[in-house]
Design a protein around this motif. Structure first.
Motif, PDB file in Angstrom:
ATOM      1  N   SER A 114       0.969   4.294  -5.313  1.00 42.10           N
ATOM      2  CA  SER A 114      -0.069   3.378  -4.820  1.00 42.10           C
ATOM      3  C   SER A 114      -1.400   3.929  -5.334  1.00 42.10           C
ATOM      4  O   SER A 114      -1.482   4.296  -6.487  1.00 42.10           O
ATOM      5  N   LYS A 115      -2.408   4.055  -4.487  1.00 41.47           N
ATOM      6  CA  LYS A 115      -3.701   4.662  -4.862  1.00 41.47           C
ATOM      7  C   LYS A 115      -4.119   4.386  -6.319  1.00 41.47           C
ATOM      8  O   LYS A 115      -4.609   3.311  -6.604  1.00 41.47           O
ATOM      9  N   GLY A 116      -3.895   5.330  -7.259  1.00 40.37           N
ATOM     10  CA  GLY A 116      -4.341   5.154  -8.640  1.00 40.37           C
ATOM     11  C   GLY A 116      -3.679   4.011  -9.389  1.00 40.37           C
ATOM     12  O   GLY A 116      -4.140   3.619 -10.462  1.00 40.37           O
TER      13      GLY A 116
ATOM     14  N   ALA B 275      10.179  11.217  -4.249  1.00 37.41           N
ATOM     15  CA  ALA B 275       8.905  11.812  -4.665  1.00 37.41           C
ATOM     16  C   ALA B 275       7.774  10.876  -4.252  1.00 37.41           C
ATOM     17  O   ALA B 275       7.666   9.762  -4.772  1.00 37.41           O
ATOM     18  N   ASP B 276       6.958  11.325  -3.308  1.00 38.04           N
ATOM     19  CA  ASP B 276       5.783  10.552  -2.904  1.00 38.04           C
ATOM     20  C   ASP B 276       4.643  10.935  -3.848  1.00 38.04           C
ATOM     21  O   ASP B 276       3.957  11.924  -3.646  1.00 38.04           O
ATOM     22  N   GLU B 277       4.490  10.118  -4.895  1.00 40.26           N
ATOM     23  CA  GLU B 277       3.447  10.376  -5.905  1.00 40.26           C
ATOM     24  C   GLU B 277       2.229   9.473  -5.665  1.00 40.26           C
ATOM     25  O   GLU B 277       1.490   9.159  -6.594  1.00 40.26           O
ATOM     26  N   ILE B 278       2.033   9.086  -4.418  1.00 42.41           N
ATOM     27  CA  ILE B 278       0.947   8.158  -4.104  1.00 42.41           C
ATOM     28  C   ILE B 278      -0.410   8.772  -4.448  1.00 42.41           C
ATOM     29  O   ILE B 278      -1.282   8.106  -4.998  1.00 42.41           O
ATOM     30  N   MET B 279      -0.591  10.053  -4.152  1.00 43.03           N
ATOM     31  CA  MET B 279      -1.833  10.725  -4.528  1.00 43.03           C
ATOM     32  C   MET B 279      -1.732  11.372  -5.902  1.00 43.03           C
ATOM     33  O   MET B 279      -2.671  11.334  -6.688  1.00 43.03           O
ATOM     34  N   THR B 280      -0.568  11.978  -6.209  1.00 48.71           N
ATOM     35  CA  THR B 280      -0.458  12.768  -7.440  1.00 48.71           C
ATOM     36  C   THR B 280      -0.243  11.914  -8.694  1.00 48.71           C
ATOM     37  O   THR B 280      -0.472  12.393  -9.806  1.00 48.71           O
TER      38      THR B 280
ATOM     39  N   ASN C  15       0.858  -1.197   0.000  1.00 50.49           N
ATOM     40  CA  ASN C  15       0.000   0.000   0.000  1.00 50.49           C
ATOM     41  C   ASN C  15       0.891   1.244   0.000  1.00 50.49           C
ATOM     42  O   ASN C  15       2.122   1.123  -0.079  1.00 50.49           O
ATOM     43  N   GLY C  16       0.294   2.412   0.124  1.00 51.07           N
ATOM     44  CA  GLY C  16       1.077   3.639   0.079  1.00 51.07           C
ATOM     45  C   GLY C  16       2.065   3.744   1.229  1.00 51.07           C
ATOM     46  O   GLY C  16       3.239   4.089   1.037  1.00 51.07           O
ATOM     47  N   SER C  17       1.599   3.440   2.428  1.00 44.20           N
ATOM     48  CA  SER C  17       2.479   3.554   3.596  1.00 44.20           C
ATOM     49  C   SER C  17       3.691   2.625   3.472  1.00 44.20           C
ATOM     50  O   SER C  17       4.815   3.021   3.787  1.00 44.20           O
ATOM     51  N   THR C  18       3.468   1.414   3.008  1.00 41.32           N
ATOM     52  CA  THR C  18       4.608   0.496   2.884  1.00 41.32           C
ATOM     53  C   THR C  18       5.536   0.939   1.751  1.00 41.32           C
ATOM     54  O   THR C  18       6.756   0.757   1.852  1.00 41.32           O
TER      55      THR C  18
ATOM     56  N   ALA D  85       3.156  17.705   5.810  1.00 40.49           N
ATOM     57  CA  ALA D  85       3.227  16.550   4.910  1.00 40.49           C
ATOM     58  C   ALA D  85       2.367  15.407   5.435  1.00 40.49           C
ATOM     59  O   ALA D  85       2.093  15.316   6.637  1.00 40.49           O
ATOM     60  N   TYR D  86       1.964  14.539   4.515  1.00 37.89           N
ATOM     61  CA  TYR D  86       1.359  13.270   4.910  1.00 37.89           C
ATOM     62  C   TYR D  86       1.944  12.170   4.034  1.00 37.89           C
ATOM     63  O   TYR D  86       1.867  12.241   2.809  1.00 37.89           O
ATOM     64  N   HIS D  87       2.524  11.156   4.680  1.00 41.74           N
ATOM     65  CA  HIS D  87       3.118  10.061   3.922  1.00 41.74           C
ATOM     66  C   HIS D  87       2.622   8.695   4.367  1.00 41.74           C
ATOM     67  O   HIS D  87       3.168   7.673   3.943  1.00 41.74           O
ATOM     68  N   GLY D  88       1.627   8.649   5.243  1.00 35.82           N
ATOM     69  CA  GLY D  88       1.075   7.358   5.628  1.00 35.82           C
ATOM     70  C   GLY D  88       0.986   7.172   7.129  1.00 35.82           C
ATOM     71  O   GLY D  88       1.387   8.051   7.905  1.00 35.82           O
TER      72      GLY D  88
END
Ligand SMILES: *Cc1c(COP(=O)(O)O)cnc(C)c1O
Length: 428
Positions: A264-266, A235-240, A111-114, A143-146
């Motif tokens: 992750s996510k998308g 680069a945390d592109e989990i949402m973007t 998932n995103g956090s992992t 920031a939010y990273h999980g």
């Protein structure tokens, strides 16, 4: 009499981010199609935030369903150390070349956090493996990273982390870059350079921090400066990622290439959880050795699950069709027109949009209780209208699946204008 889903739920389920004592009973969803979800009584809900930002092509997309069924007939799961399989290899082959920069290797997780945990471990161990001591990590304020401990550590300290703050490792938090502070930020980085091993950031938009958007050119300037000190860029592109900010990836709007990307996510089109951490050959090569200690010791039981990989491949097929980019462009045009309407509203401030995201703040009194009451008001207003919107504090945002129709967008916009009217009457 048969009990409803929501009654049965209350007896056995503990929901995420939910104060179970005061939360209203959850709505029981039985089916999804396009941007719509249907509850057990047959009511339709418009999913205006992509079910927590994951859904990009709509619910139960037939192409994804078909590819999932085909894979399910072949192989459900298989250990991913010492063994491999077609969907995992294909996904890496197809994904790496479209990522920004020189991403050459792909590591699967859940998932995103992992994906963030893996990225942090890669950078921390990179410095160990190359015999240098760079133990500090930089991140943005807000920031939010999980929600796992490493990911929480590099996220803002907030009510969400309060109970755990004593257990989180120390991080240097930087302000978002502005034309005014960029010089100061660079000086701050100069003073940290000897210790700073990595900088993790959400490019262009801080999501959970309140859809805070910031300038690509200033981010680029900051990243280029970090690069001069060999600070690794995550680069945390989990949402973007996958089109959310207009381009395929937010980092496509920035010149400086990242060392590591988290996705992750998308990635699976909002179907099954999966995380991916990619890196350059420079990072990867630092782990190659006859010394066992230089191995990246990380993995999960379901790493690279074939069903999930097949779904991600199917989602990628849809994502790369020209109609997907056209839809994103259409939503962006509609959002920008609605932003002009919104900006005239006295209860609204800081209207902003990027790609398929539109966000604004609702003007409230200064105290938290005011904001809390607002949250209750917004929740019941939109739930009654059966529009799925979930504010972040007093920030309201739309982040729809790309398949949302113009009529459905109008319905979301209309509900927001109606809400502002009701809010103005009740509170002003
Ligand atoms: C959602 C999110 C995460 C965490 O992903 P999960 O799958 O919820 O663990 C990390 N970073 C960003 C930017 C996110 O939006």
């Amino acid at each position: 009499m048969q009990k409803s889903l929501s009654e049965r739920d209350l007896a056995v389920i503990w929901h995420p981010y939910t104060q179970m004592q005061t939360a209203p009973a959850p709505v029981g969803i039985v089916r999804g199609e396009g941007a719509l979800l249907f509850d057990e009584e047959g009511n339709r809900y418009l999913d205006a935030t992509s079910s927590w930002w994951v859904n990009i092509h709509g619910h139960a997309h037939p192409h994804i369903t078909a590819k999932l069924a085909a894979q399910a007939a072949q192989l459900h799961h298989c250990i991913f150390a010492g063994y491999t399989h077609e969907p995992a290899v294909s996904l890496a082959e197809r994904l790496l070349p479209i990522l920004p920069g020189n991403q050459r290797k792909l590591f699967y997780s859940d998932n995103g956090s992992t994906a963030v945990e893996v990225a942090l471990k890669m950078t921390i161990q990179y410095w160990k493996n190359t015999g240098r001591s760079r133990h500090r990590i930089l991140a943005f304020k807000n920031a939010y990273h999980g929600d796992t401990f490493g990911a929480m550590s590099v996220s803002a300290r907030s009510v969400f982390t309060k109970a755990f703050d004593d257990f989180l490792f120390e991080v240097v938090f930087l302000d978002l870059p502005t034309a005014e502070n960029i010089g100061g930020l660079k000086e701050q980085i100069d003073t940290l350079a000897a210790e700073a091993g990595a900088f993790i950031f959400e490019p262009l938009v801080l999501g959970s921090g309140g859809m805070m958007m910031y300038d690509a050119a200033l981010l680029d300037e900051l990243l280029a400066h970090c690069r001069t000190h060999n600070i690794l860029l995550i680069a945390d592109e989990i949402m973007t990622g996958f089109g959310r900010t207009g381009t395929n990836f937010a980092m496509d709007q920035v010149q400086t290439p990242p060392d590591i990307i988290c996705l992750s996510k998308g990635l699976t089109g909002g179907t099954i959880a999966m995380g991916v951490t990619t890196c350059t050959n420079d990072i990867y090569n630092a782990f190659l050795s006859t010394d066992k200690l230089k191995t990246l010791f990380h993995g999960h039981s379901y790493t690279a699950n074939p069903l999930t990989c097949a779904i991600a491949l199917a989602s990628l097929d849809l994502f790369l069709e020209p109609s997907c980019a056209a839809n994103r462009q259409r939503i962006n045009t509609r959002h920008r027109a609605f932003a002009v309407t919104l900006a005239y509203h006295p209860e609204v401030k800081n209207v902003r949009s990027l790609g398929t995201i539109l966000a604004f703040e609702i003007v409230t009194g200064e105290t938290d209780s005011y904001t809390n009451e607002l949250a209750g008001f917004l929740f019941s207003f939109f739930r009654e209208k059966r529009i799925m919107l979930r504010p972040l504090g007093n920030t309201l945002y739309i982040l729809p699946p790309y398949c949302i129709t113009d009529e459905q967008l109008d319905e979301v916009y209309g509900s927001i204008l109606a809400m502002l009217e009701a809010y103005g009457k009740q509170w002003a």
